[in-house]
Design an enzyme around this catalytic site. Structure first.
Site, PDB file in Angstrom:
ATOM      1  N   ARG A  22       2.287 -26.409  24.006  1.00  0.00           N
ATOM      2  CA  ARG A  22       1.588 -27.515  24.963  1.00  0.00           C
ATOM      3  C   ARG A  22       0.187 -27.136  24.875  1.00  0.00           C
ATOM      4  NH1 ARG A  22       2.033 -25.824  30.787  1.00  0.00           N
ATOM      5  NH2 ARG A  22       3.477 -24.045  30.823  1.00  0.00           N
ATOM      6  N   GLY A  23      -0.629 -28.076  25.864  1.00  0.00           N
ATOM      7  CA  GLY A  23      -1.856 -27.793  26.207  1.00  0.00           C
ATOM      8  C   GLY A  23      -3.043 -27.746  24.699  1.00  0.00           C
ATOM      9  N   ASP A  65       6.848 -13.973  22.976  1.00  0.00           N
ATOM     10  CA  ASP A  65       6.359 -13.532  24.030  1.00  0.00           C
ATOM     11  C   ASP A  65       5.097 -12.360  23.814  1.00  0.00           C
ATOM     12  OD1 ASP A  65       5.716 -12.279  26.416  1.00  0.00           O
ATOM     13  OD2 ASP A  65       7.813 -11.503  26.824  1.00  0.00           O
ATOM     14  N   VAL A  66       3.867 -12.780  23.635  1.00  0.00           N
ATOM     15  CA  VAL A  66       2.743 -12.131  23.609  1.00  0.00           C
ATOM     16  C   VAL A  66       2.843 -10.698  24.231  1.00  0.00           C
ATOM     17  CG1 VAL A  66       1.537 -14.236  22.735  1.00  0.00           C
ATOM     18  CG2 VAL A  66       1.220 -13.285  25.122  1.00  0.00           C
ATOM     19  N   ASN A  92      -4.529 -17.977  21.490  1.00  0.00           N
ATOM     20  CA  ASN A  92      -4.559 -18.864  22.554  1.00  0.00           C
ATOM     21  C   ASN A  92      -3.720 -18.837  23.799  1.00  0.00           C
ATOM     22  OD1 ASN A  92      -5.293 -21.966  23.472  1.00  0.00           O
ATOM     23  ND2 ASN A  92      -3.152 -22.178  23.204  1.00  0.00           N
ATOM     24  N   TYR A 156      -7.670 -13.756  36.814  1.00  0.00           N
ATOM     25  CA  TYR A 156      -7.901 -14.686  35.610  1.00  0.00           C
ATOM     26  C   TYR A 156      -9.440 -14.491  34.689  1.00  0.00           C
ATOM     27  CZ  TYR A 156      -8.368 -18.751  32.675  1.00  0.00           C
ATOM     28  OH  TYR A 156      -8.528 -19.595  31.483  1.00  0.00           O
ATOM     29  N   LYS A 160     -10.035 -12.805  31.181  1.00  0.00           N
ATOM     30  CA  LYS A 160     -10.999 -13.585  30.115  1.00  0.00           C
ATOM     31  C   LYS A 160     -12.192 -12.583  29.997  1.00  0.00           C
ATOM     32  CE  LYS A 160      -8.123 -16.844  29.315  1.00  0.00           C
ATOM     33  NZ  LYS A 160      -7.463 -16.918  28.062  1.00  0.00           N
ATOM     34  N   THR A 191      -5.468 -30.368  31.195  1.00  0.00           N
ATOM     35  CA  THR A 191      -4.315 -29.799  30.502  1.00  0.00           C
ATOM     36  C   THR A 191      -3.383 -29.562  31.817  1.00  0.00           C
ATOM     37  OG1 THR A 191      -5.120 -27.255  30.725  1.00  0.00           O
ATOM     38  CG2 THR A 191      -5.525 -28.412  28.438  1.00  0.00           C
TER      39      THR A 191
END
Length: 289
Positions: A22-23, A65-66, A92, A156, A160, A191
């Protein structure tokens, strides 16, 4: 902005996208398929992946699952075999959660780093040998939060910033192969992740009457930027357009932002201490309590 020759540059390109259920990932997969690229999808949500794959000509997909390095390797190997090679990987997959540094649950930081940083690393490591050729391209999806940091988003922003560092370092390390590496930076795109991440009482108190730190940008603007960035193997991808100048003036932008929210931070932190904010995507690695 998309250029007339982007379609030609994308046609036939073999592209693997994580976080594709999604997104941004789902919308990007649909766009690239429409431009003639051959896409492969990986992500946590099988039902969503199957739906997106069906809209992309029954594209190959794998639940992934990354945070599971071996699982990522198996998924990438299998998808690359189905594609017959790989030209582009878009790392992503990501997650966010409201988190005050001093009073927040340390598990939020741990999960955010596992998904956003180690997940990106596992993806790049697995795909690296396949894209190490003169037409290869890696795109690591960071965020404007890598450059300008907001209260309650420390986990977050830290993650990032690390994604940005991984991308910038890998660019140097892959240069001799002819492959290129880009890093993507977005402000608040429209999103599920944005709505869930910013849809808390504490964030509302921090934002004040604006209803968003920067205002929510249509998802299509981000997908336009990604399409052109992938077509041209760009070093930097960003949306909306004003994000570019902010990246260049990030130190000044941080000071302006600090002043803008200063009067609302104390109340926002107090509210955050009373909230049980959830991750933007439920994680199998979440730890109870």
């Amino acid at each position: 902005m998309r250029r007339p020759n982007d379609r030609m540059l994308l046609h036939g390109r073999r592209v693997l996208i994580t976080g594709a259920a999604r997104g941004i990932g789902a919308a990007l997969a649909r766009r690239l398929h429409a431009r003639g690229a051959r896409v492969a999808l990986a992500g946590l949500e099988p039902d969503g992946l199957a739906t997106v794959a069906g809209a992309c000509g029954d594209a190959p997909w794998r639940p992934c699952d990354v945070t599971d390095r071996d699982g990522v390797q198996r998924a990438v190997d299998g998808l690359v075999e189905e594609l017959g090679g790989l030209d582009v990987v878009v790392a992503n997959a990501g997650v966010a959660c409201q988190w005050p540094i001093l009073d927040g649950d340390p598990g939020v930081l741990e999960t955010t780093m596992r998904v956003n940083v180690f997940g990106t690393y596992h993806t790049l490591r697995a795909a690296g040998p396949y894209i190490s050729h003169p037409n290869g391209y890696v795109l690591a999806v960071a965020s404007l939060a890598a450059a300008v940091r907001a209260p309650l988003l420390g986990a977050y922003s830290a993650s990032k910033s690390a994604v940005e560092a991984l991308g910038d370092t890998l660019r140097i390390e892959l240069r001799h192969t002819g492959a290129r590496v880009g890093v993507a930076y977005f402000a608040e795109l429209d999103t599920d992740m944005t709505h869930r991440g910013f849809g808390t009482r504490a964030t509302a108190a921090l934002q004040g009457r604006r209803g968003g730190f920067t205002g929510v940008t249509p998802l299509s603007a981000g997908i336009d930027a990604l399409e052109h960035g992938i077509a041209t193997r760009a070093r930097r991808v960003h949306a909306p357009r004003w994000v570019g100048p902010v990246l260049h003036g990030r130190m000044a932008a941080q000071r302006v932002f600090d002043v803008a929210v200063r009067s609302r931070v104390e109340r926002a932190l107090r509210i955050a201490g009373e909230e049980d904010a959830a991750f933007t995507t439920p994680q199998p690695t979440d730890r109870p309590g």
